[in-house]
Design a protein around this motif. Structure first.
Motif, PDB file in Angstrom:
ATOM      1  N   PRO A 149      -9.400 -11.497   2.264  1.00 38.19           N
ATOM      2  CA  PRO A 149      -8.326 -12.209   1.704  1.00 38.19           C
ATOM      3  C   PRO A 149      -7.333 -11.678   0.821  1.00 38.19           C
ATOM      4  O   PRO A 149      -6.510 -11.914  -0.040  1.00 38.19           O
ATOM      5  CB  PRO A 149      -8.909 -13.187   0.665  1.00 38.19           C
ATOM      6  N   TYR A 150      -7.025 -10.334   1.282  1.00 36.07           N
ATOM      7  CA  TYR A 150      -6.095  -9.526   0.507  1.00 36.07           C
ATOM      8  C   TYR A 150      -6.204  -9.229  -0.655  1.00 36.07           C
ATOM      9  O   TYR A 150      -5.026  -9.354  -1.802  1.00 36.07           O
ATOM     10  CB  TYR A 150      -4.652  -9.892   1.186  1.00 36.07           C
ATOM     11  N   VAL A 151      -7.199  -8.881  -1.178  1.00 32.56           N
ATOM     12  CA  VAL A 151      -7.604  -8.783  -2.879  1.00 32.56           C
ATOM     13  C   VAL A 151      -8.005  -7.381  -2.863  1.00 32.56           C
ATOM     14  O   VAL A 151      -8.972  -6.927  -2.191  1.00 32.56           O
ATOM     15  CB  VAL A 151      -8.527  -9.755  -3.193  1.00 32.56           C
ATOM     16  N   TRP A 152      -7.672  -6.653  -3.827  1.00 33.07           N
ATOM     17  CA  TRP A 152      -8.082  -5.195  -4.292  1.00 33.07           C
ATOM     18  C   TRP A 152      -9.389  -5.220  -4.510  1.00 33.07           C
ATOM     19  O   TRP A 152     -10.034  -6.103  -5.439  1.00 33.07           O
ATOM     20  CB  TRP A 152      -7.163  -4.397  -5.241  1.00 33.07           C
ATOM     21  N   HIS A 153     -10.282  -4.300  -4.091  1.00 30.65           N
ATOM     22  CA  HIS A 153     -11.668  -4.075  -4.098  1.00 30.65           C
ATOM     23  C   HIS A 153     -11.801  -2.976  -5.298  1.00 30.65           C
ATOM     24  O   HIS A 153     -12.989  -3.064  -5.819  1.00 30.65           O
ATOM     25  CB  HIS A 153     -12.444  -3.673  -3.017  1.00 30.65           C
ATOM     26  N   LEU A 154     -10.924  -2.249  -5.477  1.00 33.48           N
ATOM     27  CA  LEU A 154     -10.851  -1.233  -6.415  1.00 33.48           C
ATOM     28  C   LEU A 154      -9.608  -1.374  -7.499  1.00 33.48           C
ATOM     29  O   LEU A 154      -8.563  -1.985  -6.958  1.00 33.48           O
ATOM     30  CB  LEU A 154     -11.071   0.128  -5.912  1.00 33.48           C
ATOM     31  N   GLY A 155      -9.592  -0.478  -8.510  1.00 31.47           N
ATOM     32  CA  GLY A 155      -8.440   0.022  -9.150  1.00 31.47           C
ATOM     33  C   GLY A 155      -7.825   1.295  -8.503  1.00 31.47           C
ATOM     34  O   GLY A 155      -8.469   2.027  -8.138  1.00 31.47           O
ATOM     35  N   ALA A 156      -6.404   1.564  -9.047  1.00 34.67           N
ATOM     36  CA  ALA A 156      -6.006   2.593  -8.853  1.00 34.67           C
ATOM     37  C   ALA A 156      -5.018   3.212 -10.101  1.00 34.67           C
ATOM     38  O   ALA A 156      -4.181   2.356 -10.326  1.00 34.67           O
ATOM     39  CB  ALA A 156      -5.071   2.805  -7.401  1.00 34.67           C
ATOM     40  N   GLU A 157      -5.124   4.513 -10.168  1.00 33.11           N
ATOM     41  CA  GLU A 157      -4.328   4.938 -11.429  1.00 33.11           C
ATOM     42  C   GLU A 157      -3.598   6.263 -10.682  1.00 33.11           C
ATOM     43  O   GLU A 157      -4.280   7.176 -10.307  1.00 33.11           O
ATOM     44  CB  GLU A 157      -4.727   5.237 -12.588  1.00 33.11           C
ATOM     45  N   ALA A 158      -2.204   6.364 -11.401  1.00 36.48           N
ATOM     46  CA  ALA A 158      -1.931   8.040 -11.027  1.00 36.48           C
ATOM     47  C   ALA A 158      -2.466   8.995 -12.159  1.00 36.48           C
ATOM     48  O   ALA A 158      -2.428   8.702 -13.234  1.00 36.48           O
ATOM     49  CB  ALA A 158      -0.157   7.936 -11.299  1.00 36.48           C
ATOM     50  N   PHE A 212       0.724  -0.866  -0.013  1.00 35.33           N
ATOM     51  CA  PHE A 212      -0.026   0.112  -0.045  1.00 35.33           C
ATOM     52  C   PHE A 212       0.865   1.270   0.174  1.00 35.33           C
ATOM     53  O   PHE A 212       1.977   1.151   0.077  1.00 35.33           O
ATOM     54  CB  PHE A 212      -1.042   0.021   1.200  1.00 35.33           C
ATOM     55  N   TRP A 213       0.312   2.585  -0.175  1.00 34.96           N
ATOM     56  CA  TRP A 213       0.826   3.658  -0.071  1.00 34.96           C
ATOM     57  C   TRP A 213       0.393   4.875   0.397  1.00 34.96           C
ATOM     58  O   TRP A 213      -0.894   4.714   0.574  1.00 34.96           O
ATOM     59  CB  TRP A 213       1.016   4.076  -1.771  1.00 34.96           C
ATOM     60  N   ILE A 214       1.044   5.757   0.707  1.00 37.59           N
ATOM     61  CA  ILE A 214       0.581   7.052   1.225  1.00 37.59           C
ATOM     62  C   ILE A 214       1.229   8.238   0.299  1.00 37.59           C
ATOM     63  O   ILE A 214       2.431   8.106   0.333  1.00 37.59           O
ATOM     64  CB  ILE A 214       1.130   7.238   2.779  1.00 37.59           C
ATOM     65  N   VAL A 215       0.567   8.903  -0.258  1.00 36.09           N
ATOM     66  CA  VAL A 215       0.601   9.799  -1.371  1.00 36.09           C
ATOM     67  C   VAL A 215       1.515  11.044  -0.715  1.00 36.09           C
ATOM     68  O   VAL A 215       1.320  11.585   0.370  1.00 36.09           O
ATOM     69  CB  VAL A 215      -0.542  10.505  -1.983  1.00 36.09           C
ATOM     70  N   ARG A 216       2.661  11.187  -1.097  1.00 34.15           N
ATOM     71  CA  ARG A 216       3.498  12.345  -0.903  1.00 34.15           C
ATOM     72  C   ARG A 216       3.113  13.900  -1.797  1.00 34.15           C
ATOM     73  O   ARG A 216       2.774  14.729  -1.062  1.00 34.15           O
ATOM     74  CB  ARG A 216       4.955  12.125  -0.907  1.00 34.15           C
ATOM     75  N   THR A 217       3.154  13.479  -2.883  1.00 34.19           N
ATOM     76  CA  THR A 217       2.778  14.346  -4.041  1.00 34.19           C
ATOM     77  C   THR A 217       1.958  13.911  -5.019  1.00 34.19           C
ATOM     78  O   THR A 217       2.303  12.785  -5.593  1.00 34.19           O
ATOM     79  CB  THR A 217       4.001  15.250  -4.476  1.00 34.19           C
ATOM     80  N   GLY A 218       1.098  14.666  -5.797  1.00 32.83           N
ATOM     81  CA  GLY A 218       0.440  13.991  -6.946  1.00 32.83           C
ATOM     82  C   GLY A 218      -0.804  13.697  -6.492  1.00 32.83           C
ATOM     83  O   GLY A 218      -1.406  13.717  -5.488  1.00 32.83           O
ATOM     84  N   THR A 219      -1.674  13.071  -7.318  1.00 35.05           N
ATOM     85  CA  THR A 219      -2.990  12.524  -7.470  1.00 35.05           C
ATOM     86  C   THR A 219      -3.256  11.256  -7.938  1.00 35.05           C
ATOM     87  O   THR A 219      -2.646  10.989  -9.125  1.00 35.05           O
ATOM     88  CB  THR A 219      -4.043  13.517  -7.858  1.00 35.05           C
ATOM     89  N   VAL A 220      -3.820  10.369  -7.142  1.00 31.66           N
ATOM     90  CA  VAL A 220      -4.126   8.802  -7.316  1.00 31.66           C
ATOM     91  C   VAL A 220      -5.894   8.976  -7.479  1.00 31.66           C
ATOM     92  O   VAL A 220      -6.398   9.472  -6.647  1.00 31.66           O
ATOM     93  CB  VAL A 220      -3.576   7.914  -6.373  1.00 31.66           C
ATOM     94  N   VAL A 221      -6.200   8.386  -8.559  1.00 31.56           N
ATOM     95  CA  VAL A 221      -7.737   8.190  -8.661  1.00 31.56           C
ATOM     96  C   VAL A 221      -8.014   6.545  -8.278  1.00 31.56           C
ATOM     97  O   VAL A 221      -7.466   5.734  -8.880  1.00 31.56           O
ATOM     98  CB  VAL A 221      -8.111   8.531  -9.911  1.00 31.56           C
ATOM     99  N   LEU A 222      -9.052   6.476  -7.671  1.00 28.58           N
ATOM    100  CA  LEU A 222      -9.491   5.011  -7.485  1.00 28.58           C
ATOM    101  C   LEU A 222     -10.658   5.062  -8.380  1.00 28.58           C
ATOM    102  O   LEU A 222     -11.443   5.577  -8.484  1.00 28.58           O
ATOM    103  CB  LEU A 222     -10.009   4.827  -6.038  1.00 28.58           C
ATOM    104  N   ASP A 223     -10.543   3.691  -9.117  1.00 30.03           N
ATOM    105  CA  ASP A 223     -11.879   3.317 -10.057  1.00 30.03           C
ATOM    106  C   ASP A 223     -12.302   1.823  -9.595  1.00 30.03           C
ATOM    107  O   ASP A 223     -11.864   1.156  -9.200  1.00 30.03           O
ATOM    108  CB  ASP A 223     -11.235   3.532 -11.372  1.00 30.03           C
ATOM    109  N   VAL A 224     -13.550   1.685 -10.227  1.00 31.71           N
ATOM    110  CA  VAL A 224     -14.415   0.502 -10.113  1.00 31.71           C
ATOM    111  C   VAL A 224     -14.769   0.106 -11.378  1.00 31.71           C
ATOM    112  O   VAL A 224     -15.094   0.625 -12.429  1.00 31.71           O
ATOM    113  CB  VAL A 224     -15.793   0.865  -9.358  1.00 31.71           C
ATOM    114  N   HIS A 225     -14.616  -1.316 -11.634  1.00 31.14           N
ATOM    115  CA  HIS A 225     -14.733  -2.066 -12.979  1.00 31.14           C
ATOM    116  C   HIS A 225     -16.302  -2.082 -13.110  1.00 31.14           C
ATOM    117  O   HIS A 225     -17.025  -2.230 -12.346  1.00 31.14           O
ATOM    118  CB  HIS A 225     -14.427  -3.406 -13.025  1.00 31.14           C
ATOM    119  N   VAL A 226     -16.784  -1.505 -14.386  1.00 30.88           N
ATOM    120  CA  VAL A 226     -18.124  -1.418 -14.636  1.00 30.88           C
ATOM    121  C   VAL A 226     -18.069  -2.188 -15.893  1.00 30.88           C
ATOM    122  O   VAL A 226     -17.437  -1.748 -17.137  1.00 30.88           O
ATOM    123  CB  VAL A 226     -18.558  -0.100 -15.010  1.00 30.88           C
TER     124      VAL A 226
END
Length: 151
Positions: free
Chosen positions: A82-91, A43-57
């Motif tokens: 079970p340690y599986v991503w529930h969303l996606g993430a993109e810079a 996992f990450w903690i943002v220092r600078t910039g923007t990350v968007v979270l998205d959901v598969h449709v």
């Protein structure tokens, strides 16, 4: 600063312990940090910039449900089996972040009950905020006009 940012969410002692495990990373704009349904190993903690979270449709482009910036946690699925991503993430823009190995942090949480409780409360607040944001965004996109703006 919201109660889910690292600085506001964890007491200084626990924040310092967590940060000792951090490694600096960067992502160019457009880089995928993770995909929905894949294994959540960091996992990450943002220092600078923007990350968007998205959901598969199905049959459409992924829907962006939230934007994250400075001090915010990117990813909570690493903390919940079970340690599986529930969303996606993109810079969305170039991103600099602190990266953490999930297994190492979970091990530290298991060894130190106070630290583990603080991290669990932080992650729980993040999950609650993300669910609320996703609900509102999806209602705005796919619900009756204006249905996502209600509390």
């Amino acid at each position: 600063m919201t109660s889910t940012t690292l600085a506001a969410a964890l007491p200084a002692e626990h924040r310092e312990r967590l940060m000792r495990l951090a490694r600096e990373v960067s992502f160019p704009a457009g880089a995928r940090l993770f995909e929905e349904g894949r294994r959540a190993e960091r996992f990450w903690i943002v220092r600078t910039g923007t990350v968007v979270l998205d959901v598969h449709v199905p049959g459409r482009r992924a829907a962006v449900v939230e934007s994250l910036g400075h001090g915010e946690l990117v990813g909570w699925s690493w903390h919940v089996p079970p340690y599986v991503w529930h969303l996606g993430a993109e810079a969305l823009s170039p991103v600099r972040a602190w990266e953490f190995d999930a297994a190492t942090v979970r091990e530290l949480c298991a060894r130190d009950a106070a630290f583990g409780r603080a991290v669990a409360e932080w992650v729980g607040r993040v999950v609650a905020d993300r669910l609320r944001a996703a609900r509102i965004r999806l209602l705005d996109l796919y619900g009756p006009c204006g249905s996502g703006s209600r509390p």
